[in-house]
Design a protein around this motif. Structure first.
Motif: not given
Length: 123
Positions: A46, A48, A51, A76, A79-80, A83, A88
Motif C-alpha cells: 500500500h 504510494m 508519498s 486528499t 488513494w485506494h 474518492k 486520505d
C-alpha cells in the motif's frame, strides 16, 4: 499524533473492532463489520509512489470530504478507495483534536447507517 495514538483512540470507541484483511501494512477499523477507517502502517503493497507520509483513509460524506480537502492540505482524495466517500488524512500535518473529531465523525456516519436496533446498543 502517531500511528499508535490513532489506533488507541479509534479502538477505544464503543464496539470498534480491528483486523487486517488487506495485508500486514493496513489495519481496518469497523463498527458492526462496516469499515470506517483504514490505517496505513508503512511499507508493503500500500505504499504510494509519490508519498510515504503516514496516513489513514477515512469515510465521510461527499460534501464533508470536499470541504476538508479545500481547507486542509493534509486531506486528499483516498488513494485506494472511492474518492467520493473516502479521504486520505496525512495526520502528521493536522491538529490532534481535529484528527480525533474526524475519526468520531466517520464512526458516527457509519453507525448512523446501521439498523435502529443495532444503533441502540451504542447510544
Amino acid at each position: 499524533m502517531n500511528v499508535e495514538e490513532i489506533r488507541e483512540h479509534t479502538i477505544s470507541l464503543p464496539g470498534v473492532t480491528e483486523d487486517q484483511p488487506f495485508g500486514d501494512d493496513i489495519i481496518t477499523f469497523r463498527i458492526e463489520g462496516k469499515i470506517f477507517l483504514c490505517l496505513w502502517l508503512g511499507g508493503g503493497k500500500h505504499d504510494m509512489a509519490d508519498s510515504l507520509e503516514p496516513r489513514f483513509a477515512l469515510k465521510l460524506t461527499p460534501e464533508r470530504n470536499e470541504e476538508l480537502r479545500e481547507r486542509f492540505g493534509g486531506v486528499t482524495p483516498a488513494w485506494h478507495w472511492n474518492k467520493k466517500h473516502w479521504s486520505d488524512i496525512y495526520y502528521e500535518k493536522i491538529d490532534e483534536d481535529l484528527i480525533k473529531s474526524w475519526i468520531r465523525e466517520s464512526y458516527q456516519l457509519v453507525l448512523s447507517k446501521l439498523p435502529k436496533v443495532i444503533k441502540q446498543k451504542y447510544i
